[in-house]
Write an enzyme that holds these catalytic residues in place. Structure first.
Site, PDB file in Angstrom:
ATOM      1  N   VAL A  23     -13.055  -1.188   3.421  1.00  0.00           N
ATOM      2  CA  VAL A  23     -13.304  -2.356   3.094  1.00  0.00           C
ATOM      3  C   VAL A  23     -13.796  -3.119   4.379  1.00  0.00           C
ATOM      4  CG1 VAL A  23     -12.167  -4.850   2.510  1.00  0.00           C
ATOM      5  CG2 VAL A  23     -11.846  -2.696   1.384  1.00  0.00           C
ATOM      6  N   ASP A  33      -9.651  -2.601  15.255  1.00  0.00           N
ATOM      7  CA  ASP A  33      -8.882  -1.410  14.536  1.00  0.00           C
ATOM      8  C   ASP A  33      -7.832  -1.153  15.651  1.00  0.00           C
ATOM      9  OD1 ASP A  33      -9.504   0.326  11.614  1.00  0.00           O
ATOM     10  OD2 ASP A  33      -8.103   1.054  13.094  1.00  0.00           O
ATOM     11  N   THR A  76      -2.675  -1.371   2.103  1.00  0.00           N
ATOM     12  CA  THR A  76      -1.601  -2.158   1.498  1.00  0.00           C
ATOM     13  C   THR A  76      -1.078  -0.924   0.584  1.00  0.00           C
ATOM     14  OG1 THR A  76      -2.904  -3.175   0.012  1.00  0.00           O
ATOM     15  CG2 THR A  76      -2.034  -4.653   1.630  1.00  0.00           C
ATOM     16  N   CYS A 111      -6.486   2.323  -4.880  1.00  0.00           N
ATOM     17  CA  CYS A 111      -6.356   1.239  -5.850  1.00  0.00           C
ATOM     18  C   CYS A 111      -5.622   1.315  -7.107  1.00  0.00           C
ATOM     19  CB  CYS A 111      -7.720   0.558  -5.981  1.00  0.00           C
ATOM     20  SG  CYS A 111      -8.622  -0.025  -4.439  1.00  0.00           S
ATOM     21  N   ARG A 161      -7.212  10.084  -0.759  1.00  0.00           N
ATOM     22  CA  ARG A 161      -6.092   9.237  -0.817  1.00  0.00           C
ATOM     23  C   ARG A 161      -5.456   9.087  -2.208  1.00  0.00           C
ATOM     24  NH1 ARG A 161      -7.426   3.651   1.938  1.00  0.00           N
ATOM     25  NH2 ARG A 161      -9.429   4.143   1.184  1.00  0.00           N
TER      26      ARG A 161
HETATM   27  N1  LIG Z   1     -11.194   1.312  -0.518  1.00  0.00           N
HETATM   28  C1  LIG Z   1     -11.635   0.715  -1.492  1.00  0.00           C
HETATM   29  O1  LIG Z   1     -12.247   0.890  -2.351  1.00  0.00           O
HETATM   30  C2  LIG Z   1     -10.894  -0.902  -1.807  1.00  0.00           C
HETATM   31  C3  LIG Z   1     -11.464  -1.683  -2.706  1.00  0.00           C
HETATM   32  C4  LIG Z   1     -10.870  -3.064  -2.882  1.00  0.00           C
HETATM   33  C5  LIG Z   1      -9.881  -3.331  -2.181  1.00  0.00           C
HETATM   34  N2  LIG Z   1      -9.358  -2.577  -1.122  1.00  0.00           N
HETATM   35  C6  LIG Z   1      -8.142  -2.967  -0.388  1.00  0.00           C
HETATM   36  O2  LIG Z   1      -8.649  -3.416   1.035  1.00  0.00           O
HETATM   37  C7  LIG Z   1      -7.597  -3.056   2.050  1.00  0.00           C
HETATM   38  C8  LIG Z   1      -8.159  -2.035   3.036  1.00  0.00           C
HETATM   39  O3  LIG Z   1      -8.530  -0.885   2.234  1.00  0.00           O
HETATM   40  P1  LIG Z   1      -9.144   0.097   3.115  1.00  0.00           P
HETATM   41  O4  LIG Z   1      -9.664   1.009   1.827  1.00  0.00           O
HETATM   42  O5  LIG Z   1     -10.475  -0.410   3.702  1.00  0.00           O
HETATM   43  O6  LIG Z   1      -8.148   0.970   4.152  1.00  0.00           O
HETATM   44  P2  LIG Z   1      -8.793   1.997   5.044  1.00  0.00           P
HETATM   45  O7  LIG Z   1      -7.546   2.924   5.390  1.00  0.00           O
HETATM   46  O8  LIG Z   1      -9.863   2.645   4.859  1.00  0.00           O
HETATM   47  O9  LIG Z   1      -8.945   1.199   6.341  1.00  0.00           O
HETATM   48  C9  LIG Z   1      -8.007   0.498   6.784  1.00  0.00           C
HETATM   49  C10 LIG Z   1      -8.258   0.359   8.539  1.00  0.00           C
HETATM   50  O10 LIG Z   1      -6.860  -0.529   8.819  1.00  0.00           O
HETATM   51  C11 LIG Z   1      -6.778   0.125  10.336  1.00  0.00           C
HETATM   52  N3  LIG Z   1      -5.492  -0.703  10.407  1.00  0.00           N
HETATM   53  C12 LIG Z   1      -4.172  -0.377   9.985  1.00  0.00           C
HETATM   54  N4  LIG Z   1      -3.315  -1.297  10.361  1.00  0.00           N
HETATM   55  C13 LIG Z   1      -3.894  -2.128  11.234  1.00  0.00           C
HETATM   56  C14 LIG Z   1      -3.567  -3.155  12.078  1.00  0.00           C
HETATM   57  N5  LIG Z   1      -2.348  -3.634  12.313  1.00  0.00           N
HETATM   58  N6  LIG Z   1      -4.577  -3.505  12.945  1.00  0.00           N
HETATM   59  C15 LIG Z   1      -5.799  -3.218  13.032  1.00  0.00           C
HETATM   60  N7  LIG Z   1      -6.341  -2.122  12.179  1.00  0.00           N
HETATM   61  C16 LIG Z   1      -5.255  -1.643  11.270  1.00  0.00           C
HETATM   62  C17 LIG Z   1      -6.516   1.617   9.652  1.00  0.00           C
HETATM   63  O11 LIG Z   1      -6.753   2.292  11.181  1.00  0.00           O
HETATM   64  C18 LIG Z   1      -8.001   1.801   9.114  1.00  0.00           C
HETATM   65  O12 LIG Z   1      -9.002   2.184   9.951  1.00  0.00           O
HETATM   66  C19 LIG Z   1      -6.366  -2.427   1.100  1.00  0.00           C
HETATM   67  O13 LIG Z   1      -5.660  -3.687   0.730  1.00  0.00           O
HETATM   68  C20 LIG Z   1      -7.136  -2.033  -0.052  1.00  0.00           C
HETATM   69  O14 LIG Z   1      -6.106  -2.132  -1.523  1.00  0.00           O
HETATM   70  C21 LIG Z   1      -9.764  -1.236  -1.001  1.00  0.00           C
END
Ligand SMILES: NC(=O)c1ccc[n+]([C@@H]2O[C@H](COP(=O)([O-])OP(=O)(O)OC[C@H]3O[C@@H](n4cnc5c(N)ncnc54)[C@H](O)[C@@H]3O)[C@@H](O)[C@H]2O)c1
Length: 406
Positions: free
Chosen positions: A16, A34, A88, A262, A330
């Site tokens: 995201v 990050d 999350t 998700c 995941r």
């Molecule tokens: N992947 C999807 O398709 C998708 C779609 C809609 C919503 N979401 C939501 O978006 C959010 C993020 O998901 P994602 O898929 O991008 O996750 P991801 O695991 O791909 O990326 C998250 C990133 O955040 C970093 N991170 C973790 N804790 C941190 C912190 N305290 N400070 C800085 N960086 C930190 C991690 O190193 C990682 O690079 C989640 O809540 C998810 O449910 C994801």
């Protein structure tokens, strides 16, 4: 909002956060924060780890000084807009795990040196912005700054090209009118359709309900696949037949279960908050169980078709990503399938060149197995090669005709 003069910090550079970062960097100056140093180093070298964000795009934005990745909180101190995009997940007890959001709040609270607009894009239960994010940032803010707070839940579907972050309607809401106005201005510079709702809780709940709708319908079709098999009819032909009705039906297809960040996770956020408020979440809990049990059902079918035992059989699981054409593993259903196969005494390996390496194992060649179980069919994998890799092939995707399957 004044174009490139605005400084934006995106906390979390995953699926995201990085996608949003490169879109915003076309208009603004962006810091991709990050806490994973390896990811930050790669990004600053123009190497993307996310499908849909190319290395060329990153390099171009870095050269124009529009984008930089960082692990240093000082880099976000003078940001005008902060977007939270951290994981999350669920705890081992399958409860909402807000640790990453809490840690992002700490970074924001401690680092920000001027009032900013703080937008949460991470998926969480209604009330998270108001009752968790705002108080936590305030708790960690040494300067006691008055920020604006808003929510805009991310709806991106990784790997999808027809609906993207740009053309998928973006829900948003602010804790104040000012926050909502600023949020609209921010996103309207790189998103086509914006839809304001009356409270952050509505936006948070809408995101959870969208994914719960999918989870429940996937469970229903997975149960229907089992019913169809027991009746000796084709689930796929039956679904195609039902789908000729132009209203009141939406086609979902059966699978080995649900994966990704998700669908297996978000409904549990909704169920937990519902139950905390004394409301039932029976459908959600049941759908979760049905989807999780699909792996056991599938392995049971494979055992049944193979003389009642898999002991010593070489079983190749084809496709371990949670869905086609992406490398994300995941919550993949392949994990449970492999576990059940191993419990049956099978010698299990897997083939997935999109994923490459997973849990300390590498992708095996698509050949030489006694049994193949197709969990995910990437476009790049040839159906004929799947059929030739083992004498018995069980397909859970509906894409390998000529095999056994759901
Ligand atoms: N992947 C999807 O398709 C998708 C779609 C809609 C919503 N979401 C939501 O978006 C959010 C993020 O998901 P994602 O898929 O991008 O996750 P991801 O695991 O791909 O990326 C998250 C990133 O955040 C970093 N991170 C973790 N804790 C941190 C912190 N305290 N400070 C800085 N960086 C930190 C991690 O190193 C990682 O690079 C989640 O809540 C998810 O449910 C994801």
């Amino acid at each position: 909002m004044e174009g490139i003069k605005l400084k934006v910090a995106i906390i979390g550079q995953g699926y995201v956060g990085l996608t949003i970062a490169v879109s915003a960097a076309e208009k603004f100056t962006v810091v991709g924060f990050d806490n994973n140093e390896k990811i930050v180093t790669q990004l600053n070298n123009g190497i993307s780890h996310i499908e849909g964000v190319s290395g060329e795009t990153l390099k171009r934005l870095i050269t124009k000084n529009r984008y930089i990745a960082s692990t240093d909180g000082a880099e976000i101190a003078d940001s005008d807009v902060i977007v939270i995009a951290v994981p999350t997940p669920l705890t081992p007890e399958r409860k909402p795990d807000l640790r990453y959001i809490e840690s992002a709040c700490k970074t924001i609270g401690k680092s920000l040196e001027k009032p900013a607009l703080i937008i949460n894009e991470s998926t969480s239960y209604p009330g998270t912005l108001r009752n968790f994010i705002k108080p936590n940032i305030e708790k960690f803010s040494t300067l006691k700054l008055q920020h604006q707070y808003a929510i805009s839940p991310e709806r991106v579907d990784p790997g999808r090209t027809d609906f993207t972050q740009k053309n998928t309607a973006r829900l948003y809401s602010g804790l104040t009118t000012e926050a909502a106005i600023q949020t609209r201005e921010f996103y309207s510079s790189f998103c086509d359709v914006l839809f304001e709702v009356s409270t952050p809780e509505v936006a948070e709940a809408a995101k959870l309900f969208e994914n719960t709708f999918r989870q429940v319908n996937i469970a229903l079709v997975n149960e229907f696949a089992q019913i169809s098999h027991s009746l000796g009819i084709s689930v796929y032909e039956t679904l195609d037949a039902a789908n000729t009705k132009p209203y009141g039906f939406m086609k979902f297809i059966p699978s080995a279960g649900v994966g990704g960040h998700c669908i297996p996770v978000d409904p549990t956020y909704l169920a937990t908050i519902a139950e905390e408020h004394g409301a039932p979440a029976k459908f959600i809990r049941l759908a979760n169980d049905v989807n999780l049990e699909m792996s056991e059902y599938i392995v049971g079918r494979v055992v049944e078709d193979n003389g009642g035992s898999l002991r010593g059989k070489r079983v190749l699981v084809v496709g371990v990503a949670y869905k086609a054409n992406i490398a994300d593993v995941r919550e993949t259903a392949a994990e449970l399938i492999i576990e059940h196969l191993r419990n049956q005494g099978a010698v299990v390996s897997w083939h997935d060149e999109v994923v490459g390496n997973w849990k300390g194992e590498s992708s095996s060649p698509l050949q030489g197995a006694d049994i193949a179980v197709v969990v995910t069919k990437h476009d790049s994998v040839d159906v004929e090669k799947i059929l030739a890799c083992a004498s018995y092939v069980f397909d859970t995707t509906g894409k390998v005709s000529g095999s056994h399957g759901l």
